[in-house]
Scaffold this motif. Structure first.
Motif, short mmCIF file in Angstrom:
data_model
loop_
_atom_site.label_atom_id
_atom_site.label_comp_id
_atom_site.label_asym_id
_atom_site.label_seq_id
_atom_site.Cartn_x
_atom_site.Cartn_y
_atom_site.Cartn_z
N GLU A 127 -29.07 -2.02 20.12
CA GLU A 127 -30.08 -2.24 21.16
C GLU A 127 -31.49 -1.90 20.69
OE1 GLU A 127 -26.10 -1.70 22.66
OE2 GLU A 127 -27.38 -0.28 21.55
N GLY A 128 -31.60 -1.38 19.47
CA GLY A 128 -32.91 -1.01 18.94
C GLY A 128 -33.35 0.38 19.35
N ILE A 129 -32.42 1.21 19.79
CA ILE A 129 -32.73 2.58 20.20
C ILE A 129 -32.68 3.50 18.99
CG2 ILE A 129 -31.98 4.53 21.62
CD1 ILE A 129 -30.75 2.46 23.53
N PRO A 134 -40.01 5.36 23.04
CA PRO A 134 -40.63 5.94 24.23
C PRO A 134 -39.80 5.71 25.49
CG PRO A 134 -41.77 3.94 23.59
CD PRO A 134 -40.77 4.22 22.50
N LEU A 135 -40.07 6.52 26.50
CA LEU A 135 -39.31 6.42 27.76
C LEU A 135 -39.41 5.04 28.38
CD1 LEU A 135 -37.68 7.84 29.98
CD2 LEU A 135 -39.84 8.53 31.03
N SER A 136 -40.56 4.40 28.28
CA SER A 136 -40.72 3.06 28.86
C SER A 136 -39.74 2.07 28.24
CB SER A 136 -42.16 2.57 28.67
OG SER A 136 -42.52 2.56 27.30
N LYS A 141 -34.05 -0.74 28.11
CA LYS A 141 -32.77 -0.94 27.45
C LYS A 141 -31.60 -0.31 28.23
CE LYS A 141 -35.15 -0.93 22.99
NZ LYS A 141 -35.06 -2.37 22.74
N LEU A 142 -31.88 0.77 28.95
CA LEU A 142 -30.83 1.47 29.68
C LEU A 142 -30.89 1.25 31.18
CD1 LEU A 142 -31.18 3.18 26.93
CD2 LEU A 142 -30.18 5.06 28.22
N SER A 166 -23.34 2.73 29.81
CA SER A 166 -22.28 3.68 30.16
C SER A 166 -21.08 3.56 29.23
CB SER A 166 -21.84 3.48 31.61
OG SER A 166 -21.38 2.14 31.81
N ARG A 167 -20.94 2.42 28.54
CA ARG A 167 -19.82 2.24 27.61
C ARG A 167 -19.93 3.20 26.42
NH1 ARG A 167 -23.33 -1.91 27.08
NH2 ARG A 167 -24.18 -2.45 25.03
N TYR A 168 -21.11 3.76 26.21
CA TYR A 168 -21.30 4.72 25.12
C TYR A 168 -21.04 6.16 25.54
CZ TYR A 168 -23.62 0.96 22.50
OH TYR A 168 -23.91 -0.21 21.83
#
Length: 224
Positions: A127-129, A134-136, A141-142, A166-168
């Protein structure tokens, strides 16, 4: 005359042996850089929660790390558990370009990794996390999620079961932190989202604190 021939023959033999030795030495000098080439900067920096961190999988051992990265890049250590409870064998992997990490083992044999943490900024999920997000961006993504308040052992931990990832849950731990000196610059906002409680990511007090992802822990073999 025979003595002269013997001297010449001896000198010729010595020259041939010296040349032969030099010929055999050359491949060693040529091959040495090939060995170093195997330890080039890591290209696979993908995090797959519960499965792998680059080439490090649920079955990776300390000896596998030596083969993958070279013994000179590894440092064994012992770390304390959360809230200072327990201790765990660990191996620090020192790589450049934001690729460093710490492998925490299930026991002192260093043959079964519990998790991988202290990940550098080069590591990213699909997902690029990654560290520094940053929080934004995290909210994009979440989705809207909840997280623990700041200033305690579990401070800033995201509750993945309240998010679109949540799958993580049980496979990935994400923890955020404020920008440097944010608690001093914005004490009221900081106090408003601190302590052993949960807060929504949409809480307006987060905005001024410069919240970014500060820590990623990838769980490979959950402790029983």
């Amino acid at each position: 005359m025979n003595s002269s021939i013997k001297v010449i023959a001896t000198a010729t033999l010595a020259l041939l042996l010296y040349s032969a030795n030099q010929a055999f030495a050359l491949p060693q000098k040529i091959n040495h850089p090939v060995t170093v080439a195997k330890l080039q900067p890591l290209k696979d920096t993908l995090i797959v929660p519960g499965e792998r961190v680059g080439p490090i999988t649920r079955k990776t051992t300390k000896q596998d790390l030596v083969k993958l990265f070279g013994v000179s890049r590894l440092v064994d250590k012992t770390i304390s558990g959360a809230e200072g409870i327990g201790s765990f064998a660990a191996t620090q992997l020192n790589l450049n370009q934001g690729c460093s990490l710490l492998v925490v083992w299930s026991d002192n044999t260093r043959t079964k990794p519990l998790d991988v943490r202290n990940l550098g900024s080069a590591w990213k999920t699909r997902e690029g996390i990654g560290v520094g997000t940053p929080l934004s961006e995290l909210r994009k993504k979440l989705g809207n999620f909840k997280l623990y308040g700041l200033a305690w052992d579990y401070g800033g931990t995201i509750l993945l079961d309240s998010s679109q990832l949540s799958r993580y849950q049980g496979k990935l731990i994400l923890r955020v932190d404020t920008a440097p000196n944010a608690s001093e610059k914005f004490p009221n906002d900081y106090q408003a989202v601190s302590g052993d409680a949960t807060f929504p990511s949409s809480n307006p007090h987060w905005k001024s604190l410069g919240i970014r992802l500060a820590e990623i822990i990838v769980i490979l073999n959950p402790s029983e």
